[in-house]
Write an enzyme that holds these catalytic residues in place. Sequence first.
Site, PDB file in Angstrom:
ATOM      1  N   ASP A 380      32.903  39.497  33.113  1.00 41.27           N
ATOM      2  CA  ASP A 380      33.469  38.513  32.191  1.00 41.27           C
ATOM      3  C   ASP A 380      33.073  38.916  30.773  1.00 41.27           C
ATOM      4  OD1 ASP A 380      34.116  36.282  30.646  1.00 41.27           O
ATOM      5  OD2 ASP A 380      33.644  34.865  32.254  1.00 41.27           O
ATOM      6  N   HIS A 381      34.067  39.353  30.006  1.00 43.65           N
ATOM      7  CA  HIS A 381      33.775  39.887  28.673  1.00 43.65           C
ATOM      8  C   HIS A 381      33.370  38.805  27.684  1.00 43.65           C
ATOM      9  CE1 HIS A 381      33.380  43.005  25.908  1.00 43.65           C
ATOM     10  NE2 HIS A 381      34.636  43.253  25.585  1.00 43.65           N
ATOM     11  N   ARG A 382      33.526  37.526  28.038  1.00 43.07           N
ATOM     12  CA  ARG A 382      33.059  36.454  27.165  1.00 43.07           C
ATOM     13  C   ARG A 382      31.541  36.436  27.088  1.00 43.07           C
ATOM     14  NH1 ARG A 382      35.538  31.311  29.887  1.00 43.07           N
ATOM     15  NH2 ARG A 382      34.594  32.423  31.650  1.00 43.07           N
ATOM     16  N   ILE A 384      29.457  39.205  28.731  1.00 45.29           N
ATOM     17  CA  ILE A 384      28.869  40.534  28.893  1.00 45.29           C
ATOM     18  C   ILE A 384      29.620  41.534  28.021  1.00 45.29           C
ATOM     19  CG2 ILE A 384      28.414  42.395  30.534  1.00 45.29           C
ATOM     20  CD1 ILE A 384      28.316  40.141  32.707  1.00 45.29           C
TER      21      ILE A 384
END
Length: 409
Positions: A380-382, A384
Amino acid sequence: MELRLPELGDNVATATVVGVLVKEGDRVAPGQPVLELETDKAVMEVPAEAGGVVEKVLVKPGDEVKPGQPFLVLQAEGEAPAPEAPAQEEAPKAEAPQRAEKAQPPAPPTEGRRLVPASPSVRRLARELGVDIYALRGTGLAGRITEEDVRRAAGLAAPERAIPAPARPPLPDFARFGPVRREAMSGVRKATLRSMAQAWAQVPMVTHFDEADITDLEALRKRYAPKAEERGFRLTPTAFLLKALALTLKAFPKFNASIDEEAQEIVYKDYIHIGVAVDTPHGLLVPVIRNVDQKGVFALARELQEISERARARKLTPEEMQGGTFSLSNLGGIGGVGFTPIVNWPEVAILGVSRAQMKPVWNGEAFVPRLLMPFSLTYDHRLIDGAEAARFCRHLASLLEDPLGLALE
């Protein structure tokens, strides 16, 4: 006079002070940036609404502030003299100091100096291209100004028209083209449909690819496999993966967390429960192995075999499929060189493993055959960032490449 924070943008109720650009005693001019705020990932400057000398700074870096909150006290200077009054109405000179202390109300913020949400890189680009960033209207999330907005203003990009999201079209009549048959979805498939659609819609996912040299690990596994067979279970590579994952998650706790969007908090879990994807005749099931970090490789292998057998026999209880903090999908027994697994929300990461292959590896003197296992981490790029994902994968690979050290943990 007190300077107060203007509106921060649509749906932005608070911001964090990341920089105070003036100190007490400084002279500021109208429109001069005096404060830096951060909201989400945008850094924005707050210009002074009026000029004067800084008498008091009311905020400091790290403070959370709201629109309308005072942040600076200015003492006005250089005011235009008041029109000369008739002699009979002239105020006593004794009142002059008192009158001088009454500051004029600050001028309202002009449209050209509104609070602008933009990252430092975008601001730098605007300066380089000679674009007044305060005159732009952002097209990004929550009105943020993007590089495209700046380039467009500089005449370097053509305006883009917003394209509305298309409605889902109806299926065509397939029977017009030949025989068809329909089959009702199983409960497992319906649940998969809902969970995957939810995850895809809510989680901005990125996948990082890597590989680990498991030559020594496979030799160790084969050496101890007969002992596991004597005890009634198979010693599979997945058991070693589970052990290595648990140690990696302890070293990188963010990958074992969840996002609470409503509270704007990160939920760190002090337990490690790993869901393992199991291919069954009824569809994909993900039973959860609890407290993986507290178990050895043999214990994990035994539990993995037992829970996988129950999954294929459809004997799992609901509790055995809940509470996971991270997921593992190992397709190495089937094949493939890589894939992008979907994060199982509300988790924030999942590991996908593909078939290991013998490849020539340069050892500094010659090419030698080594068994390399490809794996992929979707996250989850939000929460990490890419660099964190790369370090996570390297840490995992280092554990798999040192099976003796892994066994001793």
